[in-house]
Each structure stands twice: as C-alpha cells, then as structure tokens.
Scaffold this motif. Structure first.
Motif, PDB file in Angstrom:
ATOM      1  N   UNK A  34       1.256  -1.196  -0.385  1.00 43.25           N
ATOM      2  CA  UNK A  34       0.120  -0.105   0.399  1.00 43.25           C
ATOM      3  C   UNK A  34       0.885   1.570   0.000  1.00 43.25           C
ATOM      4  N   UNK A  35       0.527   2.396  -0.697  1.00 42.47           N
ATOM      5  CA  UNK A  35       0.747   3.529   0.154  1.00 42.47           C
ATOM      6  C   UNK A  35       0.967   3.925   1.196  1.00 42.47           C
ATOM      7  N   UNK A  42      -7.335   7.320   1.725  1.00 41.87           N
ATOM      8  CA  UNK A  42      -8.374   8.647   0.269  1.00 41.87           C
ATOM      9  C   UNK A  42      -8.531   7.788  -0.899  1.00 41.87           C
ATOM     10  N   UNK A  43      -7.416   6.649  -1.341  1.00 41.73           N
ATOM     11  CA  UNK A  43      -7.041   6.016  -2.368  1.00 41.73           C
ATOM     12  C   UNK A  43      -7.015   3.647  -2.191  1.00 41.73           C
ATOM     13  N   UNK A  44      -8.233   3.713  -1.919  1.00 37.94           N
ATOM     14  CA  UNK A  44      -8.107   1.970  -1.225  1.00 37.94           C
ATOM     15  C   UNK A  44      -7.134   1.053  -2.193  1.00 37.94           C
ATOM     16  N   UNK A  45      -6.172   1.165  -2.469  1.00 34.94           N
ATOM     17  CA  UNK A  45      -5.880   0.369  -3.776  1.00 34.94           C
ATOM     18  C   UNK A  45      -4.525   0.194  -3.178  1.00 34.94           C
ATOM     19  N   UNK A  46      -3.972  -1.109  -2.994  1.00 33.02           N
ATOM     20  CA  UNK A  46      -2.217  -1.786  -3.207  1.00 33.02           C
ATOM     21  C   UNK A  46      -2.192  -2.434  -4.256  1.00 33.02           C
ATOM     22  N   UNK A  47      -0.537  -1.904  -4.890  1.00 29.62           N
ATOM     23  CA  UNK A  47       0.627  -2.195  -5.909  1.00 29.62           C
ATOM     24  C   UNK A  47       0.555  -3.495  -6.497  1.00 29.62           C
TER      25      UNK A  47
END
Length: 147
Positions: A34-35, A42-47
């Motif tokens: 995650x960030x 704010x943007x619940x997405x992981x790389x």
C-alpha cells in the motif's frame, strides 16, 4: 505514516476461448504494497507484483498491477495485472471477488477472472481460489508494516 504489505496465492484453472473444453492449471502469487496509510485511505488500492503460472500461456512470468481494496464502499476486491506470455506478447488479467456477508468465506476466497490481450480481446476465462485451510495462517503472517 507507514503503509502495509502482504502476500497472497490464488490457484485454480483457466479455459482458453479457442479450446473451451480443455482445463489448464493457473496460479499466481503476489506481494501487495500500500501507499502510506493516509494516502491509502483516500485511494484504497494496493500495488501488486509477483508471478503467474499458466501452462500453455505463461510459465512463471512476472506480473504487475493493482488490487482494489475499497471493500466497505464497493463490496468488491478487483484484481488487474499485466504480464508477458511465453509468446512474448502482453496480456492482462482482470478479476473480481464480489464479497457477500451471507457467504463471506466463499466470496472472499473465489476469484473469477478473464485473461485478455493488451487490446482487450478475450483469450481465456479463469476461476481461482484462495485455499483458506492451508494458506490462511501463512497469509495472515505475511502482513507487515512497510515504509
């Protein structure tokens, strides 16, 4: 503030659209990062990055993409990643877990998906599962704070 990371393995099978009656194994293992936490909220997405193994298409090939984690708002966990096939052509995997409270374990462990060309043509359909019996402890232990 730090982010987090974890590892996950999904395994199952895929069927090419040009050979719909031939079932082939498919698995992938990812490391998700995650960030930093405030940015993640704010943007619940992981790389994600890892490897895909799909005999007849991609033998242990590097993958990179994203995993959406806005579960409370959307009720979904969408996976999207790119990889290069054994034929050196680029492919995309797109799949989504549709999470249901009524069938929480099933919906959190089943990932239907599709493999497409970079241009969007459907190559194969896939059905993967997270093996909660054998992999849950390893999955939970993989969670870490990251920098």
């Amino acid at each position: 503030m730090s982010g987090f990371e974890f590892r996950e393995t999904m395994a199952g099978s895929y069927h090419r659209v040009d050979e719909p009656h031939v079932e082939r194994p498919l698995s992938f293992t990812i490391r998700a990062r995650s960030a930093p936490l405030l940015r993640f909220l704010r943007r619940p997405e992981v790389e994600i990055e890892g490897a895909i193994d799909a005999p007849g298409l991609a033998g242990h090939r590097y993958l990179r993409g994203t995993l959406g984690m806005d579960l409370l708002r959307t009720g979904t966990l969408p996976y999207a990643f790119h990889f290069q096939g054994d034929d050196d052509k680029p492919y995309v995997f797109e799949g989504q877990k549709d999470v249901s409270l009524k069938e929480l374990l099933e919906s959190m462990t089943v990932l239907p998906g599709a493999i497409k060309t970079e241009e969007g043509a459907l190559i194969a359909r896939a059905l993967l599962r997270f093996d909660a019996r054998s992999d849950l402890v390893k999955f939970l232990r993989s969670f870490r704070l990251s920098r």
